[in-house]
Design a protein around this motif. Structure first.
Motif, PDB file in Angstrom:
ATOM      1  N   LYS A 134       5.223   3.737  11.467  1.00  0.00           N
ATOM      2  CA  LYS A 134       5.029   5.080  10.903  1.00  0.00           C
ATOM      3  C   LYS A 134       5.317   6.075  12.018  1.00  0.00           C
ATOM      4  O   LYS A 134       5.380   5.707  13.197  1.00  0.00           O
ATOM      5  CB  LYS A 134       3.614   5.252  10.351  1.00  0.00           C
ATOM      6  CG  LYS A 134       2.504   5.001  11.354  1.00  0.00           C
ATOM      7  CD  LYS A 134       1.148   5.444  10.806  1.00  0.00           C
ATOM      8  CE  LYS A 134       0.722   4.710   9.564  1.00  0.00           C
ATOM      9  NZ  LYS A 134       0.172   3.362   9.889  1.00  0.00           N
ATOM     10  N   GLU A 167       2.552   6.815   4.842  1.00  0.00           N
ATOM     11  CA  GLU A 167       1.295   7.559   4.819  1.00  0.00           C
ATOM     12  C   GLU A 167       1.496   9.065   4.866  1.00  0.00           C
ATOM     13  O   GLU A 167       0.543   9.819   4.687  1.00  0.00           O
ATOM     14  CB  GLU A 167       0.390   7.101   5.976  1.00  0.00           C
ATOM     15  CG  GLU A 167      -0.167   5.694   5.771  1.00  0.00           C
ATOM     16  CD  GLU A 167      -1.390   5.402   6.618  1.00  0.00           C
ATOM     17  OE1 GLU A 167      -2.380   4.928   6.052  1.00  0.00           O
ATOM     18  OE2 GLU A 167      -1.344   5.663   7.839  1.00  0.00           O
ATOM     19  N   TYR A 168       2.707   9.513   5.122  1.00  0.00           N
ATOM     20  CA  TYR A 168       2.926  10.965   5.140  1.00  0.00           C
ATOM     21  C   TYR A 168       2.960  11.501   3.705  1.00  0.00           C
ATOM     22  O   TYR A 168       3.138  10.760   2.734  1.00  0.00           O
ATOM     23  CB  TYR A 168       4.200  11.324   5.905  1.00  0.00           C
ATOM     24  CG  TYR A 168       5.507  10.792   5.338  1.00  0.00           C
ATOM     25  CD1 TYR A 168       6.135  11.410   4.265  1.00  0.00           C
ATOM     26  CD2 TYR A 168       6.130   9.686   5.910  1.00  0.00           C
ATOM     27  CE1 TYR A 168       7.345  10.949   3.766  1.00  0.00           C
ATOM     28  CE2 TYR A 168       7.335   9.208   5.424  1.00  0.00           C
ATOM     29  CZ  TYR A 168       7.940   9.842   4.347  1.00  0.00           C
ATOM     30  OH  TYR A 168       9.139   9.375   3.845  1.00  0.00           O
ATOM     31  N   TYR A 221       0.834  -1.207   0.000  1.00  0.00           N
ATOM     32  CA  TYR A 221       0.000   0.000   0.000  1.00  0.00           C
ATOM     33  C   TYR A 221       0.868   1.258   0.000  1.00  0.00           C
ATOM     34  O   TYR A 221       0.449   2.317  -0.482  1.00  0.00           O
ATOM     35  CB  TYR A 221      -0.899  -0.043   1.244  1.00  0.00           C
ATOM     36  CG  TYR A 221      -1.734   1.184   1.500  1.00  0.00           C
ATOM     37  CD1 TYR A 221      -2.874   1.453   0.749  1.00  0.00           C
ATOM     38  CD2 TYR A 221      -1.397   2.080   2.521  1.00  0.00           C
ATOM     39  CE1 TYR A 221      -3.648   2.576   1.004  1.00  0.00           C
ATOM     40  CE2 TYR A 221      -2.166   3.201   2.790  1.00  0.00           C
ATOM     41  CZ  TYR A 221      -3.291   3.444   2.025  1.00  0.00           C
ATOM     42  OH  TYR A 221      -4.052   4.558   2.270  1.00  0.00           O
ATOM     43  N   SER A 222       2.090   1.140   0.516  1.00  0.00           N
ATOM     44  CA  SER A 222       3.008   2.282   0.556  1.00  0.00           C
ATOM     45  C   SER A 222       3.314   2.814  -0.838  1.00  0.00           C
ATOM     46  O   SER A 222       3.678   3.978  -0.998  1.00  0.00           O
ATOM     47  CB  SER A 222       4.320   1.882   1.239  1.00  0.00           C
ATOM     48  OG  SER A 222       4.108   1.508   2.581  1.00  0.00           O
ATOM     49  N   GLU A 234       4.735   1.578   6.664  1.00  0.00           N
ATOM     50  CA  GLU A 234       3.528   1.987   5.951  1.00  0.00           C
ATOM     51  C   GLU A 234       3.663   3.477   5.665  1.00  0.00           C
ATOM     52  O   GLU A 234       3.576   4.310   6.574  1.00  0.00           O
ATOM     53  CB  GLU A 234       2.257   1.711   6.759  1.00  0.00           C
ATOM     54  CG  GLU A 234       1.012   2.069   5.967  1.00  0.00           C
ATOM     55  CD  GLU A 234      -0.282   1.697   6.663  1.00  0.00           C
ATOM     56  OE1 GLU A 234      -1.278   1.469   5.960  1.00  0.00           O
ATOM     57  OE2 GLU A 234      -0.306   1.651   7.912  1.00  0.00           O
ATOM     58  N   ASN A 265       0.382  12.250  10.457  1.00  0.00           N
ATOM     59  CA  ASN A 265       1.527  11.564   9.875  1.00  0.00           C
ATOM     60  C   ASN A 265       2.652  12.545   9.571  1.00  0.00           C
ATOM     61  O   ASN A 265       2.407  13.652   9.090  1.00  0.00           O
ATOM     62  CB  ASN A 265       1.122  10.853   8.585  1.00  0.00           C
ATOM     63  CG  ASN A 265       0.155   9.716   8.827  1.00  0.00           C
ATOM     64  OD1 ASN A 265       0.445   8.806   9.586  1.00  0.00           O
ATOM     65  ND2 ASN A 265      -0.998   9.766   8.181  1.00  0.00           N
ATOM     66  N   HIS A 273      -6.637   0.765  13.486  1.00  0.00           N
ATOM     67  CA  HIS A 273      -6.463   2.186  13.148  1.00  0.00           C
ATOM     68  C   HIS A 273      -6.568   2.955  14.473  1.00  0.00           C
ATOM     69  O   HIS A 273      -5.740   2.776  15.341  1.00  0.00           O
ATOM     70  CB  HIS A 273      -7.497   2.624  12.114  1.00  0.00           C
ATOM     71  CG  HIS A 273      -7.120   2.253  10.714  1.00  0.00           C
ATOM     72  ND1 HIS A 273      -7.450   1.050  10.138  1.00  0.00           N
ATOM     73  CD2 HIS A 273      -6.402   2.925   9.781  1.00  0.00           C
ATOM     74  CE1 HIS A 273      -6.962   0.988   8.917  1.00  0.00           C
ATOM     75  NE2 HIS A 273      -6.315   2.120   8.672  1.00  0.00           N
TER      76      HIS A 273
END
Length: 298
Positions: free
Chosen positions: A228, A272-273, A43-44, A270, A241, A174
């Motif tokens: 993360k 996400e930023y 997903y990254s 992961e 993030n 989450h």
């Protein structure tokens, strides 16, 4: 003076150059540092222009990552799943896929030095036959288990299948730990094959608690940890993030705890930023890998 036959010398030079290039091309990634396996969830790489399975594998290699949590839709697209929302058509396709194709995916990744430890495939809303398919695919691809969002509903539905197939269901969190009524223990109590894919960043950002507390207590029920960097719950801009090293999440302390205790827990980046201008997901994952390496080799 010894005389050399020029064509022969040129041939030798060309062969040596080819051998050298082949060695470079064949170089495989290795992201295990100080005994801790650093991986990444595919997903990254969602922002990369080519989302094919072949390209995704190349992203792992280019990032220097040797272990993958692989998104199921990437594999299913590669194997030719119909592009429809018709549940019956999707079910029919899934039940027709030979597991040899998943074994081929495993070989394709292994050839480039990337192992697949988790497959994100399956849903508690699927039929029994489709859930069996997800576990069979997981086994064929060489993963330890399938992963999905944590919930009591999912735990209750998936526990019997996990025991039937002798594989794990690995639950990802989450912001649920920010709810005082939420309990990992209540979820895990549904079965011995239910495990955690603990997102340390979400846990820290939502609850304000140091992740090492829950890791120490439940380490034998944790298969993997999402790494993360997020701002603290008490920060002026909380639970956001950030690039690795710019947030408040105690990333190094988490990695070093696993290293110290030699726990077989995968630590998956992961991304996400927000990706900086001029960069891309592959470059940023590579930076994250180097950040983790620094914390484990100091």
């Amino acid at each position: 003076m010894k005389k050399y036959h020029l064509p022969g010398v040129l041939t030798l030079i060309v062969l040596m150059a080819i051998a050298c290039c082949s060695t470079i091309t064949a170089q495989k990634p290795d992201s295990k540092f100080g005994g801790v396996q650093i991986g990444a969830i595919s997903y990254s790489f969602r922002s990369m222009p080519d989302q094919s399975l072949e390209a995704t594998l190349d992203y792992y290699v280019q990032s220097g990552v040797s272990s993958a949590e692989l998104m199921g839709y990437t594999v299913e697209n590669y194997l030719g799943i119909p592009q429809t929302k018709d549940k019956e058509a999707l079910k029919k396709w899934r039940l027709s896929v030979p597991m040899s194709k998943y074994k081929d995916v495993r070989k394709m990744f292994a050839k480039k030095g990337v192992g697949i430890h988790i497959l994100k495939l399956g849903s508690p809303d699927w039929s029994d036959e489709e859930i069996d398919y997800a576990f069979n695919a997981c086994k064929a691809i060489g993963a330890k288990g399938i992963t999905m969002e944590i919930s009591e509903k999912a735990a209750k539905r998936m526990a019997p299948f996990a025991e039937k197939h002798n594989l794990y269901v690995i639950f990802h969190n989450h912001g649920q730990p920010g709810n005082p009524k939420f309990s990992f223990d209540d979820i895990l109590a549904y079965g011995p094959k239910l495990m955690l894919n603990l997102d340390a960043g979400h846990y820290f950002g939502a609850s304000g608690l140091h992740p090492n507390g829950i890791i120490e207590r439940l380490h034998d029920r944790i298969v993997s940890i999402h790494i993360k960097d997020k701002t603290a719950k008490t920060a002026s801009d909380p639970d956001k993030n950030r690039s690795f090293g710019e947030g408040d999440t105690p990333v190094y302390e988490v990695l070093q705890l696993i290293q110290k205790n030699k726990w077989p827990i995968y630590c998956d980046i992961e991304l996400e930023y927000e990706i900086p201008q001029g960069s891309d997901a592959v470059k940023e994952v590579k930076k994250c890998v180097e950040y983790c390496k620094k914390g484990l080799e100091n």
